[in-house]
Motif scaffolding. Structure first.
Motif, short mmCIF file in Angstrom:
data_model
loop_
_atom_site.label_atom_id
_atom_site.label_comp_id
_atom_site.label_asym_id
_atom_site.label_seq_id
_atom_site.Cartn_x
_atom_site.Cartn_y
_atom_site.Cartn_z
N ASP A 214 -4.80 6.77 2.45
CA ASP A 214 -4.61 5.43 2.12
C ASP A 214 -3.84 4.32 3.13
OD1 ASP A 214 -6.60 6.05 0.01
OD2 ASP A 214 -5.34 5.86 -1.64
N LYS B 138 0.92 -1.24 0.09
CA LYS B 138 -0.13 -0.10 0.03
C LYS B 138 0.82 1.20 -0.10
CE LYS B 138 -4.28 0.42 0.83
NZ LYS B 138 -5.29 0.71 0.11
N ASP C 127 -1.72 -7.04 -2.00
CA ASP C 127 -1.76 -5.57 -2.55
C ASP C 127 -3.26 -5.10 -2.21
OD1 ASP C 127 -2.03 -3.17 -3.87
OD2 ASP C 127 -1.98 -4.16 -5.85
N THR C 128 -3.12 -4.28 -1.18
CA THR C 128 -4.59 -3.69 -0.83
C THR C 128 -4.91 -2.41 -1.68
OG1 THR C 128 -3.80 -2.64 1.07
CG2 THR C 128 -4.22 -4.52 1.54
N GLN C 129 -4.01 -2.03 -2.71
CA GLN C 129 -4.24 -0.81 -3.16
C GLN C 129 -5.13 -0.97 -4.28
OE1 GLN C 129 -0.92 1.68 -3.05
NE2 GLN C 129 -1.99 3.54 -3.60
N ASN D 13 -4.78 1.49 5.88
CA ASN D 13 -4.23 0.24 5.84
C ASN D 13 -3.83 -0.41 7.22
OD1 ASN D 13 -4.11 -2.02 3.85
ND2 ASN D 13 -1.89 -1.85 4.24
N ASN E 146 -10.19 -2.80 3.20
CA ASN E 146 -8.87 -3.60 3.49
C ASN E 146 -8.90 -4.50 4.33
OD1 ASN E 146 -7.63 -1.47 1.81
ND2 ASN E 146 -7.37 -0.09 3.63
N SER F 159 0.62 -0.70 -8.08
CA SER F 159 0.77 -1.39 -6.90
C SER F 159 0.87 -3.04 -7.23
CB SER F 159 -0.30 -1.19 -5.99
OG SER F 159 -1.48 -1.49 -6.33
#
Length: 378
Positions: A27, A21, A106-108, A31, A157, A113
């Motif tokens: 953002d 992230k 990958d939480t983006q 997270n 997330n 990302s």
């Protein structure tokens, strides 16, 4: 899809995980609860985090993060024709590949990302195409998970991580915890800080002019907080932001009586305990525009505040993450999916084309200082 499998080569070893992230500040803050959830589910896990260099200090404040790996996409893309840039990119890739991760999350949900996650060693997981901000990103993951889009960013997330790591049925039992409140990684206060007057932090700056709350509104609110016996601290990042903070602080400290306090200040009742605490100091409360400082030092300043009031900016989310009573002021955006969210006192005021009035903000501030929220309207 089912959760990522345990590593076959060492099934009983603590998992080694990488979170991706990278930006922006808000953002990254959203997270942080993922780390807390993972550490509660996997107490011995090693969790690394890949993040833009400008925000690297923030994940490093969470006691559950073992290592932060900085990336400089924002800076590199401005200098792609320079050899030094490609040298840095090569060094970053080598660093990212030093560890064989059991999972890379990958939480983006962006192509950039996902490409970063792809460089790491280990199975990759992320949002399914219908859930990702950029559906193409899902092509780079080994496993994808469909997460509703109409929920708060923090919740998205957390749901993604819970689905990827197999604890979705236990997530409701885990508290919302950003890992920053009381963190021993916060910078130590300066000597004598414990004897300073209680203060509020006013976060007046944001990246877009249409998100700004009018300066005269800040001055009216500031006078109400000064009347409650609080000092005021106004951070600013860029020279322009510090100039704005300086103007507001100067107006609040001015002895000019041609601009009286708004009449509504006399109608509100500051918390008695707060006023009594202020009487222990001989000098009257004042406003101060703070000099530029690093993100960790600013977090430490906010962490000691009695109250934070801010516009739609990452620092306002930081205050909420620190469990400081936080009022977020929205003027041009809808707080529904990205408003402040905290285990402590917090409120999102205003919205798209809805500018909060100083009196309403001050009433909420006084309630928070007294340790409670205002009852819901209607």
């Amino acid at each position: 899809m089912p959760p990522l499998p345990a590593p076959a080569s060492r099934p009983h070893a603590p998992p080694t995980l990488l979170l991706v992230k990278t930006s922006s500040l808000g953002d990254v803050i959203h997270n942080l609860p993922v780390v807390s959830d993972l550490r509660r589910h996997f107490p011995e896990a090693r969790i690394d985090w890949c993040v833009e260099e400008g925000f690297q200090a923030l994940p490093g404040l969470h006691p559950g993060v073992a290592r932060t790996i900085p990336v400089a996409v924002r800076r590199w893309r401005k200098h792609l024709l320079q050899g030094a840039t490609w040298g840095e990119i090569g060094a970053f890739r080598r660093t990212l590949r030093e560890t064989a991760y059991d999972a890379v999350l990958d939480t983006q949900g962006l192509v950039k990302s996902a490409l970063i996650a792809r460089q790491a060693r280990g199975p990759k997981a992320g949002y399914a195409p219908e859930s990702a901000r950029e559906p193409l990103a899902a092509r780079f993951y080994n496993r994808t998970y469909s997460i509703p889009t109409g929920i708060h960013a923090v919740t998205r997330n957390r749901w993604l991580a819970a689905a990827a790591f197999g604890y979705a049925d236990q997530l409701d039992l885990l508290p919302l915890d950003y890992g920053l409140a009381g963190s021993l990684r916060l910078p130590t206060p300066a000597i004598g800080a414990e004897a300073e007057r209680p203060y509020a932090v006013l976060l007046t700056a944001t990246s877009r002019d249409d998100k700004l709350w009018p300066e005269d509104h800040w001055i009216a609110l500031g006078r109400a907080l000064l009347a409650a016996g609080l000092d005021l601290r106004l951070p600013g990042g860029s020279p322009r932001e510090r100039e704005r903070a300086g103007r507001i602080a100067s107006a609040l400290n001015s002895s000019d009586t041609t601009t009286p306090n708004p009449a509504w200040i006399n109608d509100l009742q500051p918390p008695l305990a707060q006023i009594e605490a202020g009487r222990a100091f001989s000098a009257p409360p004042r406003a101060e525009a703070l000099p530029a400082s690093g993100l960790a030092d600013l977090a430490a300043q906010i962490a000691r505040a009695r109250l934070a009031v801010g516009v739609d900016t990452g620092l306002t989310h930081l205050a909420a993450a620190l469990n400081i009573p936080t009022l977020a002021l929205f003027v041009a955006t809808d707080p529904g999916l990205t408003g402040v969210l905290s285990a402590g006192l917090h409120a999102n005021l205003g919205g798209k084309a809805q500018c909060p009035e100083p009196r309403d903000v001050a009433a909420h501030a006084y309630a928070f200082l007294a340790g409670h929220d205002l009852p819901a309207a209607g």
